[in-house]
Design a protein around this motif. Structure first.
Motif, PDB file in Angstrom:
ATOM      1  N   LYS A 152      75.054  24.636  -0.144  1.00 22.86           N
ATOM      2  CA  LYS A 152      74.872  24.135  -1.505  1.00 22.86           C
ATOM      3  C   LYS A 152      73.409  23.784  -1.708  1.00 22.86           C
ATOM      4  O   LYS A 152      72.688  23.455  -0.770  1.00 22.86           O
ATOM      5  CB  LYS A 152      75.745  22.916  -1.736  1.00 22.86           C
ATOM      6  CG  LYS A 152      77.203  23.276  -1.711  1.00 22.86           C
ATOM      7  CD  LYS A 152      77.890  22.674  -2.874  1.00 22.86           C
ATOM      8  CE  LYS A 152      79.338  23.140  -2.821  1.00 22.86           C
ATOM      9  NZ  LYS A 152      80.017  22.964  -4.020  1.00 22.86           N
ATOM     10  N   THR A 177      73.284  31.993  -6.421  1.00 21.57           N
ATOM     11  CA  THR A 177      73.930  31.685  -7.695  1.00 21.57           C
ATOM     12  C   THR A 177      73.090  30.673  -8.462  1.00 21.57           C
ATOM     13  O   THR A 177      72.380  29.856  -7.872  1.00 21.57           O
ATOM     14  CB  THR A 177      75.354  31.123  -7.506  1.00 21.57           C
ATOM     15  OG1 THR A 177      75.281  29.849  -6.883  1.00 21.57           O
ATOM     16  CG2 THR A 177      76.213  32.070  -6.685  1.00 21.57           C
ATOM     17  N   TYR A 178      73.180  30.748  -9.782  1.00 20.44           N
ATOM     18  CA  TYR A 178      72.421  29.867 -10.666  1.00 20.44           C
ATOM     19  C   TYR A 178      73.324  29.359 -11.766  1.00 20.44           C
ATOM     20  O   TYR A 178      74.194  30.081 -12.256  1.00 20.44           O
ATOM     21  CB  TYR A 178      71.250  30.618 -11.322  1.00 20.44           C
ATOM     22  CG  TYR A 178      70.283  31.174 -10.333  1.00 20.44           C
ATOM     23  CD1 TYR A 178      69.218  30.410  -9.878  1.00 20.44           C
ATOM     24  CD2 TYR A 178      70.432  32.465  -9.832  1.00 20.44           C
ATOM     25  CE1 TYR A 178      68.320  30.914  -8.946  1.00 20.44           C
ATOM     26  CE2 TYR A 178      69.537  32.972  -8.902  1.00 20.44           C
ATOM     27  CZ  TYR A 178      68.491  32.198  -8.468  1.00 20.44           C
ATOM     28  OH  TYR A 178      67.619  32.700  -7.556  1.00 20.44           O
ATOM     29  N   ASP A 179      73.074  28.132 -12.187  1.00 15.39           N
ATOM     30  CA  ASP A 179      73.704  27.620 -13.393  1.00 15.39           C
ATOM     31  C   ASP A 179      73.267  28.529 -14.540  1.00 15.39           C
ATOM     32  O   ASP A 179      72.101  28.890 -14.650  1.00 15.39           O
ATOM     33  CB  ASP A 179      73.223  26.184 -13.624  1.00 15.39           C
ATOM     34  CG  ASP A 179      73.671  25.641 -14.946  1.00 15.39           C
ATOM     35  OD1 ASP A 179      72.871  25.729 -15.898  1.00 15.39           O
ATOM     36  OD2 ASP A 179      74.800  25.154 -15.036  1.00 15.39           O
ATOM     37  N   GLN A 180      74.196  28.902 -15.404  1.00 19.46           N
ATOM     38  CA  GLN A 180      73.888  29.860 -16.466  1.00 19.46           C
ATOM     39  C   GLN A 180      72.770  29.381 -17.378  1.00 19.46           C
ATOM     40  O   GLN A 180      71.918  30.165 -17.784  1.00 19.46           O
ATOM     41  CB  GLN A 180      75.145  30.143 -17.282  1.00 19.46           C
ATOM     42  CG  GLN A 180      74.996  31.332 -18.184  1.00 19.46           C
ATOM     43  CD  GLN A 180      76.305  31.692 -18.812  1.00 19.46           C
ATOM     44  OE1 GLN A 180      76.686  31.073 -19.788  1.00 19.46           O
ATOM     45  NE2 GLN A 180      76.988  32.657 -18.250  1.00 19.46           N
ATOM     46  N   ASN A 181      72.730  28.088 -17.696  1.00 24.37           N
ATOM     47  CA  ASN A 181      71.677  27.588 -18.566  1.00 24.37           C
ATOM     48  C   ASN A 181      70.312  27.688 -17.901  1.00 24.37           C
ATOM     49  O   ASN A 181      69.316  27.944 -18.552  1.00 24.37           O
ATOM     50  CB  ASN A 181      71.957  26.144 -18.977  1.00 24.37           C
ATOM     51  CG  ASN A 181      73.176  26.046 -19.865  1.00 24.37           C
ATOM     52  OD1 ASN A 181      73.474  26.965 -20.631  1.00 24.37           O
ATOM     53  ND2 ASN A 181      73.899  24.960 -19.751  1.00 24.37           N
ATOM     54  N   SER A 182      70.259  27.501 -16.591  1.00 27.27           N
ATOM     55  CA  SER A 182      68.994  27.643 -15.867  1.00 27.27           C
ATOM     56  C   SER A 182      68.529  29.082 -15.898  1.00 27.27           C
ATOM     57  O   SER A 182      67.354  29.371 -16.114  1.00 27.27           O
ATOM     58  CB  SER A 182      69.160  27.201 -14.411  1.00 27.27           C
ATOM     59  OG  SER A 182      69.516  25.855 -14.352  1.00 27.27           O
ATOM     60  N   ASP A 204      66.325  26.130 -10.085  1.00 25.59           N
ATOM     61  CA  ASP A 204      67.568  25.359 -10.076  1.00 25.59           C
ATOM     62  C   ASP A 204      68.694  26.210  -9.499  1.00 25.59           C
ATOM     63  O   ASP A 204      69.689  26.485 -10.142  1.00 25.59           O
ATOM     64  CB  ASP A 204      67.909  24.904 -11.501  1.00 25.59           C
ATOM     65  CG  ASP A 204      69.096  23.958 -11.509  1.00 25.59           C
ATOM     66  OD1 ASP A 204      69.365  23.338 -10.471  1.00 25.59           O
ATOM     67  OD2 ASP A 204      69.760  23.854 -12.552  1.00 25.59           O
ATOM     68  N   SER A 240      71.861  27.094  -7.417  1.00 23.33           N
ATOM     69  CA  SER A 240      73.034  26.327  -7.032  1.00 23.33           C
ATOM     70  C   SER A 240      73.422  26.565  -5.586  1.00 23.33           C
ATOM     71  O   SER A 240      73.732  25.650  -4.855  1.00 23.33           O
ATOM     72  CB  SER A 240      74.217  26.689  -7.926  1.00 23.33           C
ATOM     73  OG  SER A 240      73.900  26.433  -9.261  1.00 23.33           O
ATOM     74  N   ASN A 260      81.379  31.300 -19.712  1.00 28.03           N
ATOM     75  CA  ASN A 260      81.005  30.246 -18.772  1.00 28.03           C
ATOM     76  C   ASN A 260      81.170  30.754 -17.351  1.00 28.03           C
ATOM     77  O   ASN A 260      82.132  31.463 -17.057  1.00 28.03           O
ATOM     78  CB  ASN A 260      81.864  29.000 -18.967  1.00 28.03           C
ATOM     79  CG  ASN A 260      81.360  28.141 -20.095  1.00 28.03           C
ATOM     80  OD1 ASN A 260      80.195  28.218 -20.468  1.00 28.03           O
ATOM     81  ND2 ASN A 260      82.238  27.336 -20.653  1.00 28.03           N
ATOM     82  N   PRO A 300      78.767  31.053 -13.298  1.00 29.76           N
ATOM     83  CA  PRO A 300      77.435  31.204 -12.732  1.00 29.76           C
ATOM     84  C   PRO A 300      76.875  32.607 -12.930  1.00 29.76           C
ATOM     85  O   PRO A 300      77.598  33.593 -12.942  1.00 29.76           O
ATOM     86  CB  PRO A 300      77.642  30.928 -11.240  1.00 29.76           C
ATOM     87  CG  PRO A 300      79.067  31.320 -10.995  1.00 29.76           C
ATOM     88  CD  PRO A 300      79.805  30.989 -12.262  1.00 29.76           C
TER      89      PRO A 300
END
Length: 175
Positions: free
Chosen positions: A38, A71-76, A84, A86, A145, A147
């Motif tokens: 993580k 993997t990335y947060d979609q907003n990032s 950022d 994940s 929604n 990643p």
């Protein structure tokens, strides 16, 4: 997209617009599992990759690992803030028990826009910019929604930076 320097040619100044061509396809993907570490706020990506490689080696998991994935947060990802991150890890090709410091994380199945980027990792923001700010609007597709993730088909240890191949997966709503 980039602009080249204007060139004077027979008293005419030309401004040449260079369009970067990206191969984007839409694919249906089954849920997949990753063996990964993580995200830790203060650790550099190279440190996370090295720690994940060591943990996978220590647990003798290479025999069930596929491609490396981040993997990335979609907003990032949409904002090109790829710092950022994940998770960083490897696709699991078979069931496996993992212990600390690794976790098993699921990539959701469904429809994805998949952009094939060839070139240095430093140029990935150009691909993200095109994908989120041009292609998405023009395609009529809608984000779902989940990643965004990158799959690395080769590594800097294997090829020159210009030959690196990265697949960017962006989750889409069902058709």
């Amino acid at each position: 997209m980039s602009l080249r320097q204007p060139r004077a040619d027979a008293n005419v100044t030309l401004l040449i617009r260079v369009n970067r061509v990206f191969n984007i396809s839409i694919k249906e993907m089954f849920p997949r599992h990753l063996a990964c570490l993580k995200h830790e706020e203060d650790s550099a990506q190279s440190d996370r990759v090295a720690a994940a490689e060591k943990a996978i080696s220590d647990q003798d998991l290479w025999r069930v690992c596929g491609m490396m994935v981040a993997t990335y947060d979609q907003n990032s990802a949409a904002g090109h803030d790829l710092s950022d991150q994940s998770n960083v890890g490897w696709l699991l090709l078979d069931r496996a028990d993992v212990d600390d410091p690794l976790d098993v994380v699921m990539l959701p199945g469904g429809r994805y826009a998949v952009l094939r980027h060839v070139g240095p990792y430093g140029n990935l923001t150009i691909a993200y910019d095109y994908l989120y700010n041009e292609w998405l609007d023009e395609s009529g597709e809608t984000l779902r929604n989940g990643p965004t993730f990158e799959m690395y088909l080769n590594t800097p240890e294997q090829v020159a930076p210009e030959e690196l191949i990265t697949l960017i997966y962006v989750p889409l709503e069902s058709a």
